[in-house]
Design a protein around this motif. Structure first.
Motif, PDB file in Angstrom:
ATOM      1  N   LEU A 166       0.811  -1.215   0.000  1.00 47.96           N
ATOM      2  CA  LEU A 166       0.000   0.000   0.000  1.00 47.96           C
ATOM      3  C   LEU A 166       0.848   1.270   0.000  1.00 47.96           C
ATOM      4  O   LEU A 166       0.359   2.354  -0.321  1.00 47.96           O
ATOM      5  CB  LEU A 166      -0.916   0.018   1.224  1.00 47.96           C
ATOM      6  N   SER A 167       2.139   1.135   0.360  1.00 45.79           N
ATOM      7  CA  SER A 167       2.979   2.308   0.598  1.00 45.79           C
ATOM      8  C   SER A 167       3.687   2.775  -0.664  1.00 45.79           C
ATOM      9  O   SER A 167       4.111   1.954  -1.484  1.00 45.79           O
ATOM     10  CB  SER A 167       4.040   1.981   1.657  1.00 45.79           C
ATOM     11  N   PRO A 168       3.885   4.094  -0.825  1.00 49.25           N
ATOM     12  CA  PRO A 168       4.774   4.593  -1.880  1.00 49.25           C
ATOM     13  C   PRO A 168       6.221   4.278  -1.528  1.00 49.25           C
ATOM     14  O   PRO A 168       6.565   4.090  -0.351  1.00 49.25           O
ATOM     15  CB  PRO A 168       4.512   6.106  -1.879  1.00 49.25           C
ATOM     16  N   ALA A 169       7.091   4.224  -2.538  1.00 46.38           N
ATOM     17  CA  ALA A 169       8.475   3.786  -2.318  1.00 46.38           C
ATOM     18  C   ALA A 169       9.207   4.652  -1.305  1.00 46.38           C
ATOM     19  O   ALA A 169      10.007   4.149  -0.514  1.00 46.38           O
ATOM     20  CB  ALA A 169       9.231   3.780  -3.647  1.00 46.38           C
ATOM     21  N   ASN A 170       8.924   5.961  -1.294  1.00 42.62           N
ATOM     22  CA  ASN A 170       9.674   6.864  -0.421  1.00 42.62           C
ATOM     23  C   ASN A 170       9.321   6.705   1.046  1.00 42.62           C
ATOM     24  O   ASN A 170      10.046   7.186   1.922  1.00 42.62           O
ATOM     25  CB  ASN A 170       9.449   8.319  -0.839  1.00 42.62           C
ATOM     26  N   LEU A 171       8.206   6.031   1.339  1.00 38.17           N
ATOM     27  CA  LEU A 171       7.789   5.866   2.730  1.00 38.17           C
ATOM     28  C   LEU A 171       7.803   4.407   3.183  1.00 38.17           C
ATOM     29  O   LEU A 171       7.559   4.127   4.350  1.00 38.17           O
ATOM     30  CB  LEU A 171       6.358   6.415   2.920  1.00 38.17           C
ATOM     31  N   ARG A 172       8.062   3.497   2.255  1.00 36.06           N
ATOM     32  CA  ARG A 172       7.875   2.082   2.555  1.00 36.06           C
ATOM     33  C   ARG A 172       8.718   1.625   3.745  1.00 36.06           C
ATOM     34  O   ARG A 172       8.233   0.933   4.645  1.00 36.06           O
ATOM     35  CB  ARG A 172       8.204   1.233   1.324  1.00 36.06           C
ATOM     36  N   GLY A 173       9.978   1.994   3.766  1.00 37.92           N
ATOM     37  CA  GLY A 173      10.845   1.542   4.854  1.00 37.92           C
ATOM     38  C   GLY A 173      10.363   2.035   6.199  1.00 37.92           C
ATOM     39  O   GLY A 173      10.279   1.273   7.162  1.00 37.92           O
ATOM     40  N   ALA A 174      10.021   3.339   6.273  1.00 38.71           N
ATOM     41  CA  ALA A 174       9.560   3.903   7.542  1.00 38.71           C
ATOM     42  C   ALA A 174       8.254   3.279   7.983  1.00 38.71           C
ATOM     43  O   ALA A 174       8.054   2.987   9.172  1.00 38.71           O
ATOM     44  CB  ALA A 174       9.408   5.418   7.405  1.00 38.71           C
ATOM     45  N   MET A 262     -10.640  -1.092   6.175  1.00 38.92           N
ATOM     46  CA  MET A 262      -9.384  -0.906   5.468  1.00 38.92           C
ATOM     47  C   MET A 262      -9.504  -1.372   4.017  1.00 38.92           C
ATOM     48  O   MET A 262     -10.312  -2.249   3.703  1.00 38.92           O
ATOM     49  CB  MET A 262      -8.261  -1.682   6.167  1.00 38.92           C
ATOM     50  N   PRO A 263      -8.674  -0.811   3.100  1.00 37.20           N
ATOM     51  CA  PRO A 263      -8.747  -1.218   1.692  1.00 37.20           C
ATOM     52  C   PRO A 263      -8.026  -2.535   1.444  1.00 37.20           C
ATOM     53  O   PRO A 263      -7.183  -2.963   2.238  1.00 37.20           O
ATOM     54  CB  PRO A 263      -8.030  -0.072   0.975  1.00 37.20           C
ATOM     55  N   TYR A 264      -8.380  -3.164   0.335  1.00 36.92           N
ATOM     56  CA  TYR A 264      -7.602  -4.301  -0.139  1.00 36.92           C
ATOM     57  C   TYR A 264      -6.298  -3.781  -0.745  1.00 36.92           C
ATOM     58  O   TYR A 264      -6.206  -2.622  -1.167  1.00 36.92           O
ATOM     59  CB  TYR A 264      -8.371  -5.079  -1.210  1.00 36.92           C
ATOM     60  N   SER A 265      -5.288  -4.645  -0.798  1.00 40.10           N
ATOM     61  CA  SER A 265      -4.045  -4.285  -1.477  1.00 40.10           C
ATOM     62  C   SER A 265      -4.308  -4.090  -2.968  1.00 40.10           C
ATOM     63  O   SER A 265      -4.877  -4.981  -3.618  1.00 40.10           O
ATOM     64  CB  SER A 265      -3.008  -5.396  -1.284  1.00 40.10           C
ATOM     65  N   PRO A 266      -3.908  -2.954  -3.553  1.00 42.02           N
ATOM     66  CA  PRO A 266      -4.118  -2.755  -4.998  1.00 42.02           C
ATOM     67  C   PRO A 266      -3.438  -3.841  -5.832  1.00 42.02           C
ATOM     68  O   PRO A 266      -3.963  -4.248  -6.871  1.00 42.02           O
ATOM     69  CB  PRO A 266      -3.490  -1.383  -5.258  1.00 42.02           C
ATOM     70  N   ARG A 267      -2.292  -4.313  -5.394  1.00 40.81           N
ATOM     71  CA  ARG A 267      -1.583  -5.351  -6.146  1.00 40.81           C
ATOM     72  C   ARG A 267      -2.362  -6.657  -6.127  1.00 40.81           C
ATOM     73  O   ARG A 267      -2.416  -7.368  -7.128  1.00 40.81           O
ATOM     74  CB  ARG A 267      -0.165  -5.522  -5.585  1.00 40.81           C
ATOM     75  N   TRP A 268      -2.980  -6.982  -4.989  1.00 43.35           N
ATOM     76  CA  TRP A 268      -3.792  -8.205  -4.936  1.00 43.35           C
ATOM     77  C   TRP A 268      -5.054  -8.031  -5.787  1.00 43.35           C
ATOM     78  O   TRP A 268      -5.482  -8.975  -6.465  1.00 43.35           O
ATOM     79  CB  TRP A 268      -4.179  -8.510  -3.494  1.00 43.35           C
TER      80      TRP A 268
END
Length: 579
Positions: A166-174, A262-268
């Motif tokens: 669900l996260s954008p790349a710039n925030l994924r780690g945090a 909560m939303p479903y994962s867009p990738r799923w």
């Protein structure tokens, strides 16, 4: 994959470049870390709920060590209290269940989705916790821990993956690091709740009965077989241990109910053919219109990767059926050097996360602090609570700076800091451990370096152990890969839980701490030589990071799919703009 190599129209090429520019403009380094998190309140809210999965694990980690030293628990379950081997199995039964839960979670998660799987697992967790809370025999106690473990293993597999997707790349780690922060908060809450409830009815089972148990620091200790009056404990209440064990049911219920919103994962969603819902979910998550170039580009990346992976997987599975087809996702992890490299790094990071020794200290903190000269009934529990505070606060730098500093530097710094602290503690025990009452300064120094160790571990291996496996696999292998890496941490955790009380009791001269320090050294060199940096990379870019080499046929499939998906989406965007 860039469209510049494709035979597309100049218009399509130009639009793709616009999407790429917009994505990096929005997701640049200036928006990473804590600033980026608070600029994305929707993602932060979803992550905060999903990381209750980690809270449940952390709470159990913390509460079990405190319960094990309560005299009323010892009176109710004397074998668990007195026998180091049974004690290790009591702790590790949950971990064995978690190993199995994580291992079988991958196919289930792919079939029903991350959201629904989390909800089903919370039901299992509540059942297991209820059995432990109401246990009147060892059978109920151990069964409850195993059932809760099945749930926790699955939840700790699903949650980081759900957050990463669900996260954008710039925030994924945090954001995935918040999973570890939630684990530490669970540990912190359980430590202080157990410390408070330990005083219900007093801290002793029978205040008028003198201790006859083994000598520790020059004094006799409680013997659960001989120091309990015929009618049971006259002091400490059974609520002292049942309340902290039962309270973990509440966050489990909150998690299960909260996931309805909560939303479903867009990738799923794309994986199961719900493209329109996936694009709408992405737009909502990024707070952009559905026809925003940023949303369109991210959707193109996701769909192209999924369709490519599906076509390649189906091509590789031609002529296979039944069990061979079921095994195909696992075979994919060994089908190339790149995939195996990712699996190896995910597993060894999880392995070192456990064998550097943090959970040995968390599970048996009251016992360890008592061995370092503290009163096992009072001050050791208080020091354990302070350890929980240090654990939580030390995780915050990882949340703030993981996407700025990167994974490699933090892991290497953490390995050095942990190794040094463990060597100091082991050396002090070797020199003064047989006579702490006459060497209080040495005992205090050893306790201080346990806290220093916790600081270094909590800002490095603890959070990154969850972040790295959730981001390094491509979609074709992600669920299976994360399932295997998570099961690795649980099996390692299980081994640590079983052997740690035996090691602490039987290895002289601080040898247990030197043992863990050795793995910290190995962890440093493994990261230095074998782990590439994944900071700010999208999930779809990990193939390039790990040097994925594809066959000519697979490249042709990827190019064709990317071209078709890109053209279809840019046509839809153009039509929407005209309309």
């Amino acid at each position: 994959m860039s469209l510049s190599d494709e035979k597309t129209s100049s218009k399509g090429e130009h639009e793709h470049q616009d999407f790429e520019f917009n994505r990096h403009d929005v997701a640049g380094v200036e928006y990473a870390g804590i600033l980026g998190i608070f600029k994305s309140p929707k993602i932060l809210g979803i992550t905060s709920l999903a990381t209750l999965c980690g809270f449940l694990f952390g709470y159990d980690q913390g509460v079990v060590g405190n319960v094990l030293v309560l005299q009323r628990f010892g009176a109710d379950f004397p074998r668990v209290y007195m026998d180091a081997s049974i004690k290790g199995w009591f702790v590790s039964t949950l971990l064995l269940g978690a190993w199995l839960g994580a291992l079988i979670s991958g196919p289930i998660c792919d079939r029903i989705g991350r959201k629904r799987d989390i909800q089903y697992q919370t039901i299992l967790f509540v059942i297991g916790s209820a059995l432990q809370t109401g246990a009147v025999s060892e059978a109920y106690l151990f069964a409850g821990r195993f059932i809760a473990g099945l749930s926790i293993g699955s939840l700790t597999h699903i949650a980081p993956m759900y957050i990463a997707e669900l996260s954008p790349a710039n925030l994924r780690g945090a954001l995935v690091a918040l999973q570890q922060l939630s684990i530490t908060l669970g540990i912190l809450f359980s430590y202080w709740i157990a410390y408070g409830t330990s005083h219900i009815g007093g801290i002793r089972c029978a205040p008028d009965v003198p201790y006859t148990g083994p000598i520790s620091n020059g004094e006799a200790t409680f013997d659960a077989y001989n120091d309990v009056p015929a009618g049971g404990c006259t002091g400490q209440s059974e609520a002292a241990w049942r309340i902290p064990v039962g309270l973990q049911i509440l966050p489990g219920i909150i998690l299960g109910l909260g996931m309805f919103f909560m939303p479903y994962s867009p990738r799923w969603l794309v994986e199961v053919g719900r493209d329109e819902e996936a694009q709408q979910t992405l737009a909502w998550l990024r707070s952009k219109p559905v026809n925003s170039p940023l949303v369109i580009h991210e959707f193109i990346e996701i769909k192209a990767e999924i369709v490519t992976a599906r076509e390649i997987r189906e091509a590789h599975a031609v002529g296979k059926s039944g069990f061979a087809k079921v095994l195909q996702p696992y075979k994919e992890l060994f089908s190339s050097k790149s995939n195996f490299h990712r699996l190896f790094m995910g597993c060894v990071v999880m392995f070192y996360q456990q064998f550097i020794g943090c959970n040995a200290i968390i599970y048996y903190a009251p016992t360890i602090f008592a061995q370092l000269g503290m009163d096992p009934n009072t001050t050791s529990l208080l020091a354990t609570g302070i350890y929980g505070v240090v654990n939580t606060l030390s995780t915050l730098p990882a949340v703030f700076f993981l996407d700025r500093i990167g994974r490699r530097p933090l892991l290497m710094m953490g390995a050095v800091g942990c190794c040094f602290s463990l060597v100091v503690v082991g050396s002090l025990i070797a020199a003064f451990g047989k006579d702490w009452p006459n060497h209080k300064a040495a005992g205090n120094a050893a306790i201080a370096f346990v806290f220093v160790y916790d600081f270094w571990f909590s800002l490095s291996w603890a959070p990154i152990g969850w972040v790295l496996p959730s981001e390094i696999f491509n979609l074709a292998t992600r669920s299976t890969g994360v399932s295997i890496t998570t099961s690795t941490t649980w099996m390692s955790n299980f081994i640590i839980g079983v052997v740690s009380p035996l090691m602490l009791e039987n290895i002289p001269n601080g040898g247990t701490y030197f043992f863990f320090a050795g793995f910290a050294i190995l962890g440093f060199f493994t990261v230095y030589f074998l782990l590439p940096e994944t900071r700010l990379k999208t999930l779809e870019e990990m193939d390039e990071v790990f040097g994925q080499q594809t066959s000519i046929q697979d490249k042709e499939v990827a190019e064709r799919v990317w071209r078709n998906v890109s053209q279809a989406e840019t046509t839809k965007l153009s039509s929407a703009q005209v309309a």
